[in-house]
Design a protein around this motif. Sequence first.
Motif, mmCIF file in Angstrom:
data_model
loop_
_atom_site.group_PDB
_atom_site.id
_atom_site.type_symbol
_atom_site.label_atom_id
_atom_site.label_comp_id
_atom_site.label_asym_id
_atom_site.label_seq_id
_atom_site.Cartn_x
_atom_site.Cartn_y
_atom_site.Cartn_z
ATOM 1 N N UNK A 123 0.816 -1.217 0.000
ATOM 2 C CA UNK A 123 0.000 0.000 0.000
ATOM 3 C C UNK A 123 0.856 1.277 0.000
ATOM 4 N N UNK A 124 0.614 2.119 -0.975
ATOM 5 C CA UNK A 124 1.328 3.402 -1.053
ATOM 6 C C UNK A 124 0.964 4.224 0.189
ATOM 7 N N UNK A 125 1.958 4.821 0.800
ATOM 8 C CA UNK A 125 1.698 5.710 1.942
ATOM 9 C C UNK A 125 1.280 4.989 3.215
ATOM 10 N N UNK A 126 1.591 3.676 3.290
ATOM 11 C CA UNK A 126 1.137 2.904 4.460
ATOM 12 C C UNK A 126 1.714 3.428 5.777
ATOM 13 N N UNK A 127 2.875 4.097 5.687
ATOM 14 C CA UNK A 127 3.491 4.605 6.921
ATOM 15 C C UNK A 127 3.158 6.073 7.199
ATOM 16 N N UNK A 128 2.322 6.662 6.364
ATOM 17 C CA UNK A 128 1.913 8.056 6.620
ATOM 18 C C UNK A 128 0.743 8.044 7.586
ATOM 19 N N UNK A 129 1.056 8.051 8.850
ATOM 20 C CA UNK A 129 0.004 7.917 9.856
ATOM 21 C C UNK A 129 0.061 9.081 10.833
ATOM 22 N N UNK A 130 -1.068 9.320 11.486
ATOM 23 C CA UNK A 130 -1.133 10.311 12.554
ATOM 24 C C UNK A 130 -0.949 9.541 13.856
ATOM 25 N N UNK A 131 -0.030 9.998 14.690
ATOM 26 C CA UNK A 131 0.175 9.248 15.928
ATOM 27 C C UNK A 131 -0.201 10.071 17.154
ATOM 28 N N UNK A 132 -0.708 9.367 18.154
ATOM 29 C CA UNK A 132 -1.078 10.018 19.413
ATOM 30 C C UNK A 132 0.188 10.225 20.254
ATOM 31 N N UNK A 133 0.041 10.968 21.338
ATOM 32 C CA UNK A 133 1.170 11.195 22.257
ATOM 33 C C UNK A 133 1.688 9.874 22.823
ATOM 34 N N UNK A 134 0.756 8.996 23.203
ATOM 35 C CA UNK A 134 1.145 7.693 23.765
ATOM 36 C C UNK A 134 1.887 6.876 22.717
ATOM 37 N N UNK A 135 1.362 6.885 21.494
ATOM 38 C CA UNK A 135 2.031 6.129 20.430
ATOM 39 C C UNK A 135 3.422 6.683 20.143
ATOM 40 N N UNK A 136 3.555 7.997 20.217
ATOM 41 C CA UNK A 136 4.885 8.588 20.002
ATOM 42 C C UNK A 136 5.859 8.116 21.090
ATOM 43 N N UNK A 137 5.388 8.140 22.315
ATOM 44 C CA UNK A 137 6.246 7.691 23.429
ATOM 45 C C UNK A 137 6.594 6.209 23.258
ATOM 46 N N UNK A 138 5.622 5.415 22.825
ATOM 47 C CA UNK A 138 5.881 3.976 22.641
ATOM 48 C C UNK A 138 6.844 3.753 21.469
ATOM 49 N N UNK A 139 6.733 4.567 20.427
ATOM 50 C CA UNK A 139 7.686 4.467 19.311
ATOM 51 C C UNK A 139 9.083 4.838 19.776
#
Length: 176
Positions: free
Chosen positions: A39-55
């Motif tokens: 899928x084109x753009x599969x990694x273009x996602x909006x992330x929450x604060x929690x997801x950013x911290x987990x990343x």
Amino acid sequence: MKMYRCRICGETYLGYGAPANCPFCGAHVEFMIAPEAYPVGVNDIMITETERADLESSIELERANTRFYLGMAERKDNDTLRSAYKRLAKVEAEHCSVFCKLAKVGKPADLMTPGETTGSWETDIEESRAREGRATALYAGFAARATDSRLREIWEAVSAVEADHIVLDDLAKGYI
Ligand SMILES: [Fe+2]
Ligand SMILES: [Fe+2]
């Protein structure tokens, strides 16, 4: 020959059949798809604060484990294990780069710098087993609380790869 693309790391594999695991990130065969299905753009996602911290935690974990395995791979007295842990280092570095892509940050500057080990194959393999166990559980937890489906897919897939690494550690003990 056929081309396959890994849904998890995005790398392309060329071969006569799909590999059981992505040779780059270790993702299982179900993630090896036709390039046109990627899928084109599969990694273009909006992330929450929690997801950013987990990343960020995921990036740090992969950085530490890559460096630990590179450190193990510097040992000259067992070529089989040196080679196996060099391979593991590359898989963990690939995970790091997947997480960096999702967080839209650059890779850590010292990612490929060998780190400290515990000093012997026996104790390093035990340490590796503990690290892989922690990674498996941590990513399962991140997957469970992720709200974005792409992130959930990535953490679940990488958690399964880290569980495979526990099996590898047990195998490695037979080569000491
Ligand atoms: Fe992959
Ligand atoms: Fe990993």
